[in-house]
Design a protein around this motif. Structure first.
Motif, PDB file in Angstrom:
ATOM      1  N   ALA A   1       0.809  -1.212   0.000  1.00 54.25           N
ATOM      2  CA  ALA A   1       0.000   0.000   0.000  1.00 54.25           C
ATOM      3  C   ALA A   1       0.844   1.264   0.000  1.00 54.25           C
ATOM      4  O   ALA A   1       1.869   1.351   0.677  1.00 54.25           O
ATOM      5  N   ASN A   2       0.384   2.217  -0.782  1.00 53.28           N
ATOM      6  CA  ASN A   2       0.883   3.590  -0.750  1.00 53.28           C
ATOM      7  C   ASN A   2      -0.109   4.411  -1.555  1.00 53.28           C
ATOM      8  O   ASN A   2      -0.359   4.106  -2.722  1.00 53.28           O
TER       9      ASN A   2
ATOM     10  N   LYS B   1       4.207   0.178  -7.124  1.00 56.10           N
ATOM     11  CA  LYS B   1       3.441  -0.698  -6.227  1.00 56.10           C
ATOM     12  C   LYS B   1       2.992  -1.964  -6.949  1.00 56.10           C
ATOM     13  O   LYS B   1       3.235  -3.083  -6.479  1.00 56.10           O
ATOM     14  N   THR B   2       2.340  -1.786  -8.090  1.00 53.12           N
ATOM     15  CA  THR B   2       1.839  -2.943  -8.835  1.00 53.12           C
ATOM     16  C   THR B   2       2.990  -3.797  -9.361  1.00 53.12           C
ATOM     17  O   THR B   2       2.926  -5.030  -9.320  1.00 53.12           O
ATOM     18  N   THR B   3       4.041  -3.154  -9.841  1.00 51.46           N
ATOM     19  CA  THR B   3       5.229  -3.889 -10.285  1.00 51.46           C
ATOM     20  C   THR B   3       5.779  -4.747  -9.150  1.00 51.46           C
ATOM     21  O   THR B   3       6.183  -5.897  -9.351  1.00 51.46           O
TER      22      THR B   3
ATOM     23  N   CYS C   1      -3.156  -2.723  -3.259  1.00 52.96           N
ATOM     24  CA  CYS C   1      -4.133  -1.715  -2.832  1.00 52.96           C
ATOM     25  C   CYS C   1      -4.226  -0.567  -3.836  1.00 52.96           C
ATOM     26  O   CYS C   1      -3.248  -0.246  -4.517  1.00 52.96           O
ATOM     27  N   PRO C   2      -5.396   0.082  -3.915  1.00 48.50           N
ATOM     28  CA  PRO C   2      -5.525   1.253  -4.789  1.00 48.50           C
ATOM     29  C   PRO C   2      -4.722   2.421  -4.237  1.00 48.50           C
ATOM     30  O   PRO C   2      -4.421   2.459  -3.031  1.00 48.50           O
ATOM     31  N   PRO C   3      -4.367   3.392  -5.101  1.00 51.47           N
ATOM     32  CA  PRO C   3      -3.592   4.552  -4.633  1.00 51.47           C
ATOM     33  C   PRO C   3      -4.490   5.566  -3.919  1.00 51.47           C
ATOM     34  O   PRO C   3      -4.656   6.709  -4.360  1.00 51.47           O
ATOM     35  N   SER C   4      -5.082   5.127  -2.810  1.00 49.40           N
ATOM     36  CA  SER C   4      -5.949   5.991  -2.007  1.00 49.40           C
ATOM     37  C   SER C   4      -6.066   5.365  -0.628  1.00 49.40           C
ATOM     38  O   SER C   4      -5.618   4.238  -0.412  1.00 49.40           O
ATOM     39  N   LEU C   5      -6.678   6.102   0.293  1.00 44.11           N
ATOM     40  CA  LEU C   5      -6.892   5.552   1.633  1.00 44.11           C
ATOM     41  C   LEU C   5      -8.377   5.338   1.874  1.00 44.11           C
ATOM     42  O   LEU C   5      -8.896   5.585   2.964  1.00 44.11           O
ATOM     43  N   GLY C   6      -9.084   4.862   0.849  1.00 41.09           N
ATOM     44  CA  GLY C   6     -10.522   4.664   0.923  1.00 41.09           C
ATOM     45  C   GLY C   6     -10.902   3.305   1.484  1.00 41.09           C
ATOM     46  O   GLY C   6     -10.098   2.606   2.112  1.00 41.09           O
ATOM     47  N   VAL C   7     -12.149   2.923   1.210  1.00 44.98           N
ATOM     48  CA  VAL C   7     -12.728   1.701   1.771  1.00 44.98           C
ATOM     49  C   VAL C   7     -11.924   0.462   1.387  1.00 44.98           C
ATOM     50  O   VAL C   7     -11.686  -0.424   2.222  1.00 44.98           O
ATOM     51  N   LEU C   8     -11.497   0.362   0.142  1.00 48.75           N
ATOM     52  CA  LEU C   8     -10.799  -0.839  -0.308  1.00 48.75           C
ATOM     53  C   LEU C   8      -9.446  -1.003   0.379  1.00 48.75           C
ATOM     54  O   LEU C   8      -9.049  -2.114   0.739  1.00 48.75           O
TER      55      LEU C   8
ATOM     56  N   ALA D   1     -10.100  -2.054   3.930  1.00 49.61           N
ATOM     57  CA  ALA D   1     -10.491  -3.470   3.936  1.00 49.61           C
ATOM     58  C   ALA D   1      -9.272  -4.370   3.763  1.00 49.61           C
ATOM     59  O   ALA D   1      -9.165  -5.426   4.395  1.00 49.61           O
ATOM     60  N   ALA D   2      -8.331  -3.948   2.906  1.00 49.54           N
ATOM     61  CA  ALA D   2      -7.110  -4.731   2.703  1.00 49.54           C
ATOM     62  C   ALA D   2      -6.260  -4.766   3.975  1.00 49.54           C
ATOM     63  O   ALA D   2      -5.746  -5.817   4.366  1.00 49.54           O
ATOM     64  N   LEU D   3      -6.124  -3.621   4.637  1.00 51.11           N
ATOM     65  CA  LEU D   3      -5.340  -3.560   5.874  1.00 51.11           C
ATOM     66  C   LEU D   3      -6.003  -4.376   6.989  1.00 51.11           C
ATOM     67  O   LEU D   3      -5.326  -4.971   7.823  1.00 51.11           O
ATOM     68  N   THR D   4      -7.318  -4.419   6.979  1.00 56.17           N
ATOM     69  CA  THR D   4      -8.052  -5.208   7.969  1.00 56.17           C
ATOM     70  C   THR D   4      -7.842  -6.698   7.741  1.00 56.17           C
ATOM     71  O   THR D   4      -7.803  -7.490   8.689  1.00 56.17           O
ATOM     72  N   ALA D   5      -7.677  -7.092   6.472  1.00 55.06           N
ATOM     73  CA  ALA D   5      -7.510  -8.508   6.129  1.00 55.06           C
ATOM     74  C   ALA D   5      -6.074  -8.988   6.252  1.00 55.06           C
ATOM     75  O   ALA D   5      -5.820 -10.191   6.280  1.00 55.06           O
ATOM     76  N   ALA D   6      -5.121  -8.065   6.331  1.00 51.58           N
ATOM     77  CA  ALA D   6      -3.704  -8.418   6.229  1.00 51.58           C
ATOM     78  C   ALA D   6      -3.058  -8.656   7.587  1.00 51.58           C
ATOM     79  O   ALA D   6      -3.496  -8.127   8.612  1.00 51.58           O
ATOM     80  N   SER D   7      -2.001  -9.457   7.566  1.00 49.32           N
ATOM     81  CA  SER D   7      -1.173  -9.592   8.762  1.00 49.32           C
ATOM     82  C   SER D   7      -0.047  -8.572   8.752  1.00 49.32           C
ATOM     83  O   SER D   7       0.489  -8.213   9.804  1.00 49.32           O
ATOM     84  N   GLY D   8       0.314  -8.086   7.565  1.00 48.38           N
ATOM     85  CA  GLY D   8       1.369  -7.085   7.460  1.00 48.38           C
ATOM     86  C   GLY D   8       1.125  -6.149   6.298  1.00 48.38           C
ATOM     87  O   GLY D   8       0.335  -6.443   5.399  1.00 48.38           O
ATOM     88  N   VAL D   9       1.809  -5.000   6.345  1.00 50.70           N
ATOM     89  CA  VAL D   9       1.725  -4.054   5.233  1.00 50.70           C
ATOM     90  C   VAL D   9       3.139  -3.662   4.821  1.00 50.70           C
ATOM     91  O   VAL D   9       4.006  -3.408   5.656  1.00 50.70           O
ATOM     92  N   LEU D  10       3.362  -3.678   3.515  1.00 50.96           N
ATOM     93  CA  LEU D  10       4.639  -3.284   2.917  1.00 50.96           C
ATOM     94  C   LEU D  10       4.399  -2.003   2.129  1.00 50.96           C
ATOM     95  O   LEU D  10       3.446  -1.920   1.365  1.00 50.96           O
ATOM     96  N   VAL D  11       5.276  -1.009   2.324  1.00 53.62           N
ATOM     97  CA  VAL D  11       5.076   0.304   1.710  1.00 53.62           C
ATOM     98  C   VAL D  11       6.151   0.545   0.654  1.00 53.62           C
ATOM     99  O   VAL D  11       7.296   0.879   0.984  1.00 53.62           O
ATOM    100  N   PRO D  12       5.827   0.368  -0.636  1.00 54.02           N
ATOM    101  CA  PRO D  12       6.806   0.707  -1.676  1.00 54.02           C
ATOM    102  C   PRO D  12       6.940   2.224  -1.769  1.00 54.02           C
ATOM    103  O   PRO D  12       5.946   2.944  -1.680  1.00 54.02           O
ATOM    104  N   LEU D  13       8.160   2.683  -1.915  1.00 51.43           N
ATOM    105  CA  LEU D  13       8.393   4.125  -1.845  1.00 51.43           C
ATOM    106  C   LEU D  13       9.499   4.536  -2.799  1.00 51.43           C
ATOM    107  O   LEU D  13      10.612   3.999  -2.739  1.00 51.43           O
TER     108      LEU D  13
END
Length: 257
Positions: free
Chosen positions: A8-9, A16-18, A124-131, A134-146
């Protein structure tokens, strides 16, 4: 045990997608079973893995909002990973889910129905919306490409605020696995300085090695494959293989603890 990792970012253009496609392929090379979930209405992940979204009758939109079984939608790709694909219809899912009770948990419930994968990577989509929530709620971890540029890390604080809220309300076990430096040009002092600043400012681990900037990444989606297939021996492909091994080590440590 399945490891579910949200990538996510909310800033676009950070590879991110790559990263999702390449890490998925690298994990598959290591012998892991992998499911990629395209949560971006632009469907870039779906397209980059050789599937034309316009040819799809069913997509993740139907799973999220219509109750369609994931098994009816999942497709196998030439990179050895399975994909829950997206189409532009997913843009409507945000609005559809806004009025639904428990919308933050809808993806988590769906993934709990799916067996047989060692890894689930959520693009994740490039936003901090519902999707994304929902992804962060389902995940055990988050990786932030930057991307290692000054302006690219201005949104990291906002993302971490969202992660904090998710931990409080919907997923207390969510962990930030770190920042993955992308489009990295180690020849410039600026890129190295930005990388150091991120670590110091936010107290985040830096997942290494940095992913180098190379034209090879631009060529891969047009071929409908990841860079691990189109340019196997390139520095970019090797960097993603190294990162994938580090993710496996991190996942294994987490299970032991």
């Amino acid at each position: 045990m399945t490891t579910t990792l949200a990538v996510a970012n909310q800033k676009g253009g950070v590879a991110k997608t790559t990263s999702v496609a390449s890490l998925g392929a690298a994990l598959a090379e290591l012998g892991h079973t992998v499911l990629l979930v395209d949560l971006d209405p632009q469907a870039c992940l779906t397209f980059s893995l050789g599937i034309d979204p316009e040819d799809l009758e069913l997509s993740v939109h139907h799973v999220l909002t219509k109750g369609t079984a994931p098994a009816e939608v999942i497709v196998h790709t030439d990179d050895g990973v399975d994909l829950l694909p997206a189409t532009i219809e997913l843009a409507r899912a945000e609005a559809d889910l806004l009025t639904r009770t428990g919308r933050e948990h809808v993806l988590k419930a769906i993934l709990e129905e799916i067996d047989g994968y060692d890894w689930v990577l959520l693009d994740c989509p490039p936003s901090l919306g519902v999707l994304t929530v929902a992804a962060l709620t389902a995940a055990s971890g988050v990786l932030v490409p930057l991307q290692c540029e000054t302006l690219s890390h201005r949104g990291v604080g906002q993302l971490l605020d969202t992660v904090h809220d998710v931990r409080r309300f919907t997923n207390k076990d969510l962990e930030v696995w770190g920042v993955l430096p992308t489009l990295y040009d180690g020849r410039t002092t600026h890129a190295r300085t930005v990388l150091e600043t991120i670590s110091e400012t936010y107290g985040l681990d830096v997942v290494e090695p940095p992913i180098p900037k190379t034209i090879k990444f631009a060529e891969a989606p047009a071929a409908g494959r990841s860079i691990l297939a189109t340019s196997r021996s390139s520095k970019g492909a090797q960097a993603y293989r190294d990162v994938a091994r580090h993710l496996v080590e991190r996942s294994t440590r987490g299970r032991r603890s």
